[in-house]
Scaffold this active site. Sequence first.
Site, PDB file in Angstrom:
ATOM      1  CD  GLU A 158      -2.608  -1.015   2.457  1.00  0.00           C
ATOM      2  OE1 GLU A 158      -3.963  -1.310   2.304  1.00  0.00           O
ATOM      3  OE2 GLU A 158      -2.199  -1.162   3.584  1.00  0.00           O
ATOM      4  CG  ASN A 196      -3.859  -3.775   8.622  1.00  0.00           C
ATOM      5  OD1 ASN A 196      -3.923  -5.088   8.122  1.00  0.00           O
ATOM      6  ND2 ASN A 196      -2.848  -3.358   9.099  1.00  0.00           N
TER       7      ASN A 196
END
Length: 504
Positions: A158, A196
């Site tokens: 990311e 997440n």
Amino acid sequence: MSDQPPSSLDTIGVVGAGAMGAGIAQSALTAGLKVILHDSSGAALERARAEVRARIGRLAEKGQITAQAAAEAEGRLTLGERLTDLAPAQIVIEAIVEQLEPKQRLFAALEDIVPADTVLATNTSSLPVSAIARACRNRERICGLHFFNPVPLMRLVEVIPAADTSERTMERALALAKRLGKTAVRVKDVPGFLVNLLGRAYLTEALHIQHEGVARVATIDRIMREAAGFRMGPFELMDLTGIDVNFPATQVVYQGFQHDPRLKTTPLHESLFMAGQLGRKSGRGFHDYREGAAAAPACGDEGSVAAPSAGPPITAWVAEEAPGFEALVQRGVKLVTANQAEAILVSPRGEDATTVAARLRLDPTRVVAVDFLGMERSFLTLMAPVGGHGAAQRLAAFLRGTGLAVAVVKDSPAFVAPRILAMVVNLACEIAQMGIGTPEDIDVAMRLAQNYPRGPFEWGEWLGPRTVHETLRQMQAVTGSDRYRPSLWLRRRALLGLSLRAPV
Ligand SMILES: NC(=O)c1ccc[n+]([C@@H]2O[C@H](COP(=O)([O-])OP(=O)(O)OC[C@H]3O[C@@H](n4cnc5c(N)ncnc54)[C@H](O)[C@@H]3O)[C@@H](O)[C@H]2O)c1
């Protein structure tokens, strides 16, 4: 900022030689880059060097790289005992302890060491990148580069712009990710970033199902593996990553999103954390891994999942038509009138069996709700209104005799798999609505980082946006909980019959 093309990248610095730093260093070395690795602990540095050498050596033994390439890769590693040794680095990736102040101090110190055009990236998983950048004068060159563990195997990165990150910095960070052979997704600087954050849906909805006593953890895991095709059930996954990792991560995301009930966990999650029952690493978590521990029953009082038994033919009446009942008739379920039927069949979307029985004024002792989501994989889930499990158990026994795996769970809005998947799709839609990531990136990210068999938008299309929307609306009505409120992204596309990927 420099005009150097990204291909001129030659040397990176890595600070923190723990699990992540060593993995990042290894990936960069095998991609042909020089790496200067620094850690405040000399022992950690030596350990990392030994590990990186051993792992690169194994790649050569397996024939994945030549012995010469392995030797060259190892030769490109320099251990920097002082922070000033990082001066030649064109990009520095920080992977030290997960605390804001040490990270801020490190970034402020690096500013005075590296050239003005060196990109400074943090691998933080839970701190705002902008908060780390705040300690710096030149914040344009700071970004997040969030790798996943184990770095050499995990293909996703990311890339996160902070409040002041320049496009040039983003381009260079994205180019580095590509150079390392990774797939990069650009995501916003929000708690949990993309993976997440979205990962909370799969885990916390499973926890809520367990919390309500719908099914045991082993049954929920089995349904998600066998009916929905996930590589790991939610509780197995939490035990593998460690409850000391996923409980705090859940708290960070829940608090960061101002206590959004969609992101809330349950007391069991916290009590295992407090008790130090952390999963595989401590021998016990949601499951028991200690030697001699009996395998947790996959079903217990919810009824056996798969044991075949030749049940006597069963008579049934379909109270509300739904695709799937035909397949039961083909397996020998005998359709009769309502009065004669042992089982009254329904297949609700989001309602629990009790609500359907009340709505249609059916005899609750004979109502059996059937979830066909896993039918392609020969797996059915059944449930009954409160007090009425006899008919469900008889139907389950009969169908097991025809070779189907059948789980019988306690009454629940949307059973188990449709309920968890509706929450995964809903949170993915919310993430797209907030512009944290695009639908395409969300699918790629969850496939690569979490091994989802389908990306959340692919699941949404497969289930049908209208079905998912209706499921959530019913779940919200049955429970009265805002946890199940549909995302506006989902609602608008479902109402107009559009693809879930339709842009704003
Ligand atoms: N482990 C994971 O699964 C994972 C995944 C993604 C991101 N992260 C993030 O990566 C970072 C590192 O995690 P890890 O699991 O590799 O930790 P780790 O504990 O294995 O390693 C951290 C290393 O940093 C060193 N260190 C601590 N403070 C330092 C300082 N001020 N200067 C130099 N070195 C210092 C320690 O000596 C240690 O060797 C954290 O921010 C973590 O949140 C971890």
